[in-house]
Design an enzyme around this catalytic site. Structure first.
Site, PDB file in Angstrom:
ATOM      1  N   LYS A  13       0.828  -1.213   0.000  1.00  0.00           N
ATOM      2  CA  LYS A  13       0.000   0.000   0.000  1.00  0.00           C
ATOM      3  C   LYS A  13       0.861   1.262   0.000  1.00  0.00           C
ATOM      4  CE  LYS A  13      -1.033  -0.447   4.907  1.00  0.00           C
ATOM      5  NZ  LYS A  13      -0.038   0.455   5.484  1.00  0.00           N
ATOM      6  N   ARG A 127      12.071  -6.614   2.451  1.00  0.00           N
ATOM      7  CA  ARG A 127      11.815  -5.180   2.293  1.00  0.00           C
ATOM      8  C   ARG A 127      12.944  -4.341   2.891  1.00  0.00           C
ATOM      9  NH1 ARG A 127       6.258  -2.315   4.131  1.00  0.00           N
ATOM     10  NH2 ARG A 127       6.885  -2.730   6.276  1.00  0.00           N
ATOM     11  N   ARG A 160      13.467  -2.524   8.621  1.00  0.00           N
ATOM     12  CA  ARG A 160      12.737  -2.112   9.809  1.00  0.00           C
ATOM     13  C   ARG A 160      12.753  -3.235  10.838  1.00  0.00           C
ATOM     14  NH1 ARG A 160       7.106  -0.010   7.536  1.00  0.00           N
ATOM     15  NH2 ARG A 160       6.501  -0.964   9.501  1.00  0.00           N
ATOM     16  N   ARG A 171       1.550  -8.176  13.740  1.00  0.00           N
ATOM     17  CA  ARG A 171       0.949  -7.047  13.005  1.00  0.00           C
ATOM     18  C   ARG A 171      -0.206  -7.520  12.139  1.00  0.00           C
ATOM     19  NH1 ARG A 171       5.944  -5.034  10.021  1.00  0.00           N
ATOM     20  NH2 ARG A 171       4.624  -3.429   9.144  1.00  0.00           N
TER      21      ARG A 171
HETATM   22  P1  AMP Z   1       3.188   0.692   9.325  1.00  0.00           P
HETATM   23  O1  AMP Z   1       4.427   1.307   8.793  1.00  0.00           O
HETATM   24  O2  AMP Z   1       1.930   1.306   8.813  1.00  0.00           O
HETATM   25  O3  AMP Z   1       3.195  -0.812   9.206  1.00  0.00           O
HETATM   26  O4  AMP Z   1       3.202   1.000  10.899  1.00  0.00           O
HETATM   27  C1  AMP Z   1       4.248   0.569  11.727  1.00  0.00           C
HETATM   28  C2  AMP Z   1       3.821   0.631  13.172  1.00  0.00           C
HETATM   29  O5  AMP Z   1       3.509   1.989  13.517  1.00  0.00           O
HETATM   30  C3  AMP Z   1       2.555  -0.153  13.500  1.00  0.00           C
HETATM   31  O6  AMP Z   1       2.817  -1.529  13.758  1.00  0.00           O
HETATM   32  C4  AMP Z   1       2.066   0.581  14.739  1.00  0.00           C
HETATM   33  O7  AMP Z   1       2.833   0.237  15.867  1.00  0.00           O
HETATM   34  C5  AMP Z   1       2.391   2.023  14.397  1.00  0.00           C
HETATM   35  N1  AMP Z   1       1.272   2.709  13.712  1.00  0.00           N
HETATM   36  C6  AMP Z   1       1.238   3.176  12.417  1.00  0.00           C
HETATM   37  N2  AMP Z   1       0.064   3.751  12.144  1.00  0.00           N
HETATM   38  C7  AMP Z   1      -0.680   3.641  13.280  1.00  0.00           C
HETATM   39  C8  AMP Z   1      -1.987   4.033  13.646  1.00  0.00           C
HETATM   40  N3  AMP Z   1      -2.818   4.658  12.790  1.00  0.00           N
HETATM   41  N4  AMP Z   1      -2.406   3.759  14.912  1.00  0.00           N
HETATM   42  C9  AMP Z   1      -1.608   3.147  15.810  1.00  0.00           C
HETATM   43  N5  AMP Z   1      -0.367   2.730  15.533  1.00  0.00           N
HETATM   44  C10 AMP Z   1       0.110   2.983  14.285  1.00  0.00           C
END
Ligand code: AMP
Length: 219
Positions: A13, A127, A160, A171
């Site tokens: 995404k 990644r 990451r 996740r």
């Molecule tokens: P992502 O890069 O979108 O996979 O996000 C990485 C991590 O950031 C997630 O596993 C959450 O710990 C945190 N995170 C990102 N967006 C949110 C959100 N909208 N609400 C809560 N935690 C978030």
């Protein structure tokens, strides 16, 4: 246009959001990147967020809502935006309704990137991410031109810490339990269009343009 993009971690995404951002000349707001930036700068929000992120859990709603609300009020969002990674649960969805309502704005489209969760685990282990500009690479399917260096800004790429397998599985569970219900909400509102997350990388731009076409013609 005001767009949300949904999909499990590793669905691609982020890649699609950046493409749409360039195509429509609207900013992409990626809460994961914003939080990683707070962590690397050691801010108060970053210090609080880090432990949740390392475990693959959602950061407390108040923190993320505060970041997103502040970001949406910046002038570059007045002509539209694409939100990637928010809302992640029903409380955040309610907050977004409130924020947009107060700004006199409505959502135009919610994209859902559909992909088999098992593909995701392999993909995320390959990644690499640019901590400076947020560009995303895959060592097998979309490698940088120079090993470990970002094509766009020259910074050194990193993996990451939450892309490790056990954290990825957590996740994915969080996504199923907390984020899927949000998607249901937008399906009921008739806003959701699906896009496939498992197509070859060179086909992504055409698919994205296809899905946006009716909206571009309308404007
Ligand atoms: P992502 O890069 O979108 O996979 O996000 C990485 C991590 O950031 C997630 O596993 C959450 O710990 C945190 N995170 C990102 N967006 C949110 C959100 N909208 N609400 C809560 N935690 C978030």
């Amino acid at each position: 246009m005001r767009i949300l993009i949904f999909g499990p971690p590793g669905s691609g995404k982020g890649t699609r959001a950046r493409l749409i951002s360039r195509l429509l000349k609207i900013p992409v707001i990626t809460t994961g990147d914003m939080l990683r930036d707070e962590v690397s700068r050691g801010t108060e929000i970053g210090l609080k967020a880090k432990e949740y992120m390392d475990r693959g859990e959602l950061v407390p709603d108040e923190l993320v809502i505060r970041l997103v609300e502040e970001r949406l009020h910046r002038p570059d969002c007045s002509g539209g935006f694409i939100l990637d990674g928010f809302p992640r649960n029903l409380r955040q969805a309610e907050a977004l309704d409130r924020i947009l309502g107060e700004m006199g704005m409505e959502l135009d489209l919610v994209l859902n990137v559909v992909v088999d969760p098992e593909i995701v685990v392999e993909r995320l282990s390959l990644r690499r991410w640019c901590p400076k500009c947020g560009a995303i690479y895959n060592l097998k399917y979309d490698p940088p031109k120079v090993d470990e260096i970002c094509d766009e800004c020259g910074a050194r790429l990193i993996q990451r810490s939450d892309d490790r397998e056990e954290v990825v599985r957590r996740r994915l569970r969080v996504y199923e339990e907390q984020t899927k219900p949000v998607l249901e909400l937008y399906i009921e509102r008739g806003l959701v269009r699906e896009i496939r997350g498992d197509i070859p990388i060179e086909e992504i731009p055409r698919e994205v343009e296809e899905v946006l076409k009716p909206y571009l013609e309308r404007d």
